[in-house]
Each structure stands twice: as C-alpha cells, then as structure tokens.
Enzyme design. Structure first.
Site, PDB file in Angstrom:
ATOM      1  N   TYR A 159       0.837  -1.215   0.000  1.00 12.78           N
ATOM      2  CA  TYR A 159       0.000   0.000   0.000  1.00 12.78           C
ATOM      3  C   TYR A 159       0.870   1.264   0.000  1.00 12.78           C
ATOM      4  O   TYR A 159       0.628   2.199  -0.780  1.00 12.78           O
ATOM      5  CB  TYR A 159      -0.892  -0.044   1.231  1.00 12.78           C
ATOM      6  CG  TYR A 159      -1.900   1.081   1.344  1.00 12.78           C
ATOM      7  CD1 TYR A 159      -3.053   1.093   0.556  1.00 12.78           C
ATOM      8  CD2 TYR A 159      -1.729   2.103   2.272  1.00 12.78           C
ATOM      9  CE1 TYR A 159      -3.990   2.112   0.689  1.00 12.78           C
ATOM     10  CE2 TYR A 159      -2.659   3.112   2.417  1.00 12.78           C
ATOM     11  CZ  TYR A 159      -3.792   3.113   1.620  1.00 12.78           C
ATOM     12  OH  TYR A 159      -4.721   4.123   1.754  1.00 12.78           O
ATOM     13  N   LYS A 163       0.958   4.086  -2.902  1.00 11.05           N
ATOM     14  CA  LYS A 163       0.573   5.477  -2.639  1.00 11.05           C
ATOM     15  C   LYS A 163       1.743   6.436  -2.865  1.00 11.05           C
ATOM     16  O   LYS A 163       1.532   7.595  -3.270  1.00 11.05           O
ATOM     17  CB  LYS A 163       0.026   5.614  -1.221  1.00 11.05           C
ATOM     18  CG  LYS A 163      -1.297   4.866  -0.989  1.00 11.05           C
ATOM     19  CD  LYS A 163      -2.398   5.310  -1.925  1.00 11.05           C
ATOM     20  CE  LYS A 163      -3.765   4.782  -1.498  1.00 11.05           C
ATOM     21  NZ  LYS A 163      -4.836   5.132  -2.461  1.00 11.05           N
TER      22      LYS A 163
HETATM   23  P1  NAP Z   1     -13.365   2.345   1.419  1.00  8.47           P
HETATM   24  O1  NAP Z   1     -14.380   2.805   2.371  1.00  8.47           O
HETATM   25  O2  NAP Z   1     -12.799   0.966   1.538  1.00  8.47           O
HETATM   26  O3  NAP Z   1     -13.938   2.555  -0.076  1.00  8.47           O
HETATM   27  C1  NAP Z   1     -13.155   2.202  -1.192  1.00  8.47           C
HETATM   28  C2  NAP Z   1     -13.964   2.398  -2.433  1.00  8.47           C
HETATM   29  O4  NAP Z   1     -13.164   1.995  -3.567  1.00  8.47           O
HETATM   30  C3  NAP Z   1     -15.220   1.531  -2.462  1.00  8.47           C
HETATM   31  O5  NAP Z   1     -16.239   2.234  -3.132  1.00  8.47           O
HETATM   32  C4  NAP Z   1     -14.749   0.340  -3.283  1.00  8.47           C
HETATM   33  O6  NAP Z   1     -15.779  -0.367  -3.903  1.00  8.47           O
HETATM   34  C5  NAP Z   1     -13.902   1.049  -4.324  1.00  8.47           C
HETATM   35  N1  NAP Z   1     -13.037   0.150  -5.059  1.00  8.47           N
HETATM   36  C6  NAP Z   1     -12.211  -0.783  -4.568  1.00  8.47           C
HETATM   37  N2  NAP Z   1     -11.568  -1.402  -5.569  1.00  8.47           N
HETATM   38  C7  NAP Z   1     -12.010  -0.856  -6.717  1.00  8.47           C
HETATM   39  C8  NAP Z   1     -11.741  -1.072  -8.077  1.00  8.47           C
HETATM   40  N3  NAP Z   1     -10.871  -2.000  -8.469  1.00  8.47           N
HETATM   41  N4  NAP Z   1     -12.378  -0.319  -9.015  1.00  8.47           N
HETATM   42  C9  NAP Z   1     -13.288   0.617  -8.634  1.00  8.47           C
HETATM   43  N5  NAP Z   1     -13.600   0.862  -7.351  1.00  8.47           N
HETATM   44  C10 NAP Z   1     -12.966   0.137  -6.401  1.00  8.47           C
HETATM   45  O7  NAP Z   1     -12.092   3.306   1.405  1.00  8.47           O
HETATM   46  P2  NAP Z   1     -11.905   4.830   1.851  1.00  8.47           P
HETATM   47  O8  NAP Z   1     -11.401   4.829   3.231  1.00  8.47           O
HETATM   48  O9  NAP Z   1     -13.090   5.626   1.489  1.00  8.47           O
HETATM   49  O10 NAP Z   1     -10.663   5.212   0.922  1.00  8.47           O
HETATM   50  C11 NAP Z   1     -10.794   5.904  -0.307  1.00  8.47           C
HETATM   51  C12 NAP Z   1      -9.393   6.221  -0.815  1.00  8.47           C
HETATM   52  O11 NAP Z   1      -8.687   6.971   0.177  1.00  8.47           O
HETATM   53  C13 NAP Z   1      -8.539   4.993  -1.079  1.00  8.47           C
HETATM   54  O12 NAP Z   1      -7.729   5.219  -2.204  1.00  8.47           O
HETATM   55  C14 NAP Z   1      -7.700   4.880   0.161  1.00  8.47           C
HETATM   56  O13 NAP Z   1      -6.512   4.187  -0.076  1.00  8.47           O
HETATM   57  C15 NAP Z   1      -7.470   6.331   0.477  1.00  8.47           C
HETATM   58  N6  NAP Z   1      -7.116   6.606   1.866  1.00  8.47           N
HETATM   59  C16 NAP Z   1      -7.972   6.275   2.881  1.00  8.47           C
HETATM   60  C17 NAP Z   1      -7.597   6.571   4.186  1.00  8.47           C
HETATM   61  C18 NAP Z   1      -8.479   6.245   5.367  1.00  8.47           C
HETATM   62  O14 NAP Z   1      -8.034   6.460   6.508  1.00  8.47           O
HETATM   63  N7  NAP Z   1      -9.690   5.767   5.185  1.00  8.47           N
HETATM   64  C19 NAP Z   1      -6.369   7.172   4.454  1.00  8.47           C
HETATM   65  C20 NAP Z   1      -5.532   7.481   3.392  1.00  8.47           C
HETATM   66  C21 NAP Z   1      -5.919   7.202   2.088  1.00  8.47           C
HETATM   67  P3  NAP Z   1     -16.450  -1.692  -3.224  1.00  8.47           P
HETATM   68  O15 NAP Z   1     -17.466  -1.154  -2.277  1.00  8.47           O
HETATM   69  O16 NAP Z   1     -17.045  -2.407  -4.400  1.00  8.47           O
HETATM   70  O17 NAP Z   1     -15.359  -2.452  -2.560  1.00  8.47           O
END
Ligand code: NAP
Length: 252
Positions: A159, A163
């Site tokens: 990851y 990133k």
């Molecule tokens: P999340 O709640 O797990 O949601 C991820 C989303 O991405 C879901 O809609 C998922 O769809 C979709 N997804 C996964 N694989 C995919 C694919 N191959 N093609 C299209 N859509 C796909 O994650 P989040 O926390 O909102 O994170 C969103 C972004 O922010 C990510 O890139 C994550 O790495 C980044 N981020 C998050 C955090 C944090 O603390 N949460 C921190 C830093 C960065 P499904 O529902 O079908 O799985």
C-alpha cells in the site's frame, strides 16, 4: 470570487465512490453543481444509492461501473461518459484497497492487486481522461494518495509503495499536461473514519487518537473539502502538489 455553484455545467467522475471518502467527494462536487459519475467496481446498490441520494438532494449523478484496474472496462465507462456529455472536467482517482500483511510472508497476488488498483487504476483512468481533457485544454485531476506514502507503515509495504508511486505519478503527469490547462494534484489523508480503517479503529482506536494533535479521526468530508478546493478556480495556480489531511498526525 467563486460562486457557490462552482461546478455548474461541469462533469466529474469519482472512482470508488460507493462509500467512504469517494462518496463524500461525489456528494460535495454534486452539491456545487457538477454532474457526477459515481464509479464502483461492480454493479451494486451502494453506488446506485449514492447517485440517487444526490439526485434526491437536487443534484445530478449517475452510477457507472468499471474495475479501475481493467483497461477494457475503463474504456467502456469513459465511452459512456463521452457519448452522454462529450466532456470531462474533473477526475478523482479515489478507488483504493488494502491487503495488509508483513512483507516476509506477503503473497504475490496481494502485492500485485494493491499496486494494480491504487496505482495502476489511477494511471488507466488518467490516461483515458486525458483524451477528453487535452483537446478541451482544460481539466482537473486529483489522486487519493495517503500519508503512508511519506511514512511507510508496518504491514503495508504494498500500500505504501502504491501510494508513494501515486504521488510521483501526480508530479510527472502534472508536468506533462500543465501547458494544456490541466492541473493534477494529490491528497494524502491520514486516519479517516471509513470501512477501510474500521479494523484499526476497533483494535487500536485509542492509541491512534492519542497521536492525532487535533484530537479526532478525520471524516470523509474533511477530505472532500480539500478535493473540492483543488478542483476549484481558487486552486488555478496549484499543480503537482500533495496535500496532507491528517489533523497533524505526521508532524506529531
Ligand atoms: P473504502 O471505504 O474501503 O472505499 C473504497 C472504495 O473503492 C469503495 O467504493 C470500493 O468499492 C472502491 N473500489 C475498490 N476497488 C475498486 C476497483 N478495483 N475499481 C473501482 N472501485 C474500487 O475506502 P476509503 O477509506 O473511502 O478510501 C478511499 C481512498 O482513500 C482509497 O484510495 C484509500 O486508499 C485512500 N485513503 C484512505 C484513508 C483512510 O483512513 N480511510 C487514508 C488514506 C488514504 P467496493 O465497495 O465495491 O469495494
């Protein structure tokens, strides 16, 4: 001065927008007037309900489905956007996954899939979006990186590498397209309260909280607000940058 409906007449596509940060970004851009394509990997009710929620609130949105790591599926999704609107003003590469595990025992497929979705997906979608943005000589792209790009993270070699790659990809792409009126930036969220971080919150939530100077976890809206800014006219002179949104975690 920017108007309240900054994105009226504009078309945005947010990947991974069925929940969490992506859904908040989609809602925010729609609330400011954009037509928003709410992407998710497979057809499902969650993405459709984000889009219908936006419409019920008076906005314009539609769910579209494509695994961002699948070039053909992304092509089909963009063809639909192209034929319906003939333009794309904003692309938010937000889709991301984790498959955590210590490197010594990490499976090849867990390394590869995390790289393919988090980094490869952004490349595939950006490359296709540029075919719409470059002739228009206008576009804004925001990539969702992470503070793990700067810090690493135990059990997150895949990851963190993805990133960090996304941050480098942001800078390189920004350089290539700056003279075409296209800006490319990244956001680096810290600990945001979504499904992705649910397990960490359950197991070590108090310890995480202690390390966050502002004293709370981030919300998806905290990220959406910065993404909105980066897509707005107020950020017209900003490109190739990464914005940390972490309540001070990385400086503590
Ligand atoms: P999340 O709640 O797990 O949601 C991820 C989303 O991405 C879901 O809609 C998922 O769809 C979709 N997804 C996964 N694989 C995919 C694919 N191959 N093609 C299209 N859509 C796909 O994650 P989040 O926390 O909102 O994170 C969103 C972004 O922010 C990510 O890139 C994550 O790495 C980044 N981020 C998050 C955090 C944090 O603390 N949460 C921190 C830093 C960065 P499904 O529902 O079908 O799985």
């Amino acid at each position: 001065m920017t108007s309240e409906r900054e994105f009226t007449g504009q078309v945005a596509l947010v990947t991974g927008a069925s929940r969490g940060i992506g859904a908040a970004i989609a809602r925010r851009l729609a609330a400011d007037g954009a037509f928003v394509y709410v992407n998710d990997r497979d057809p499902n009710e969650a993405a459709k309900s984000v889009a219908s929620g936006i419409r019920e609130a008076g906005g314009r949105a539609e769910a579209v489905f494509a695994d961002v790591a699948d070039t053909q599926a992304v092509e089909a999704m963009f063809r639909a956007v192209e034929s319906e609107h003939g333009r794309l003003d904003v692309l938010v590469n937000n889709a991301g996954i984790v498959k955590d595990g210590l490197l010594a025992t990490m499976r090849d497929q867990d390394w590869q899939r995390v790289l393919d979705v988090n980094l490869g997906g952004a490349m595939i979608c950006t490359r296709r979006a540029l075919r719409l943005m470059m002739p228009a000589r206008r576009g804004r792209i925001v990539n969702t990186s992470s503070i793990q790009a700067l810090r690493g993270g135990r059990g997150q070699a895949n990851y963190a590498a993805a990133k960090a790659g996304l941050l480098a990809f942001t800078r390189a792409t920004a350089l290539e397209v700056a003279d075409r009126g296209i800006r490319v930036n990244a956001v680096l969220p810290g600990f945001i309260d979504t499904d992705m971080t649910a397990r960490v919150k359950r197991v070590g939530g108090d310890q995480v909280l202690e390390r966050i100077p502002v004293g709370r976890l981030g919300t998806p809206d905290d990220v959406a607000g910065v993404v909105r800014f980066l897509c707005s006219a107020d950020a017209e002179y900003v490109t190739g940058q990464g914005f940390v949104i972490d309540g001070g975690l990385t400086i503590s």
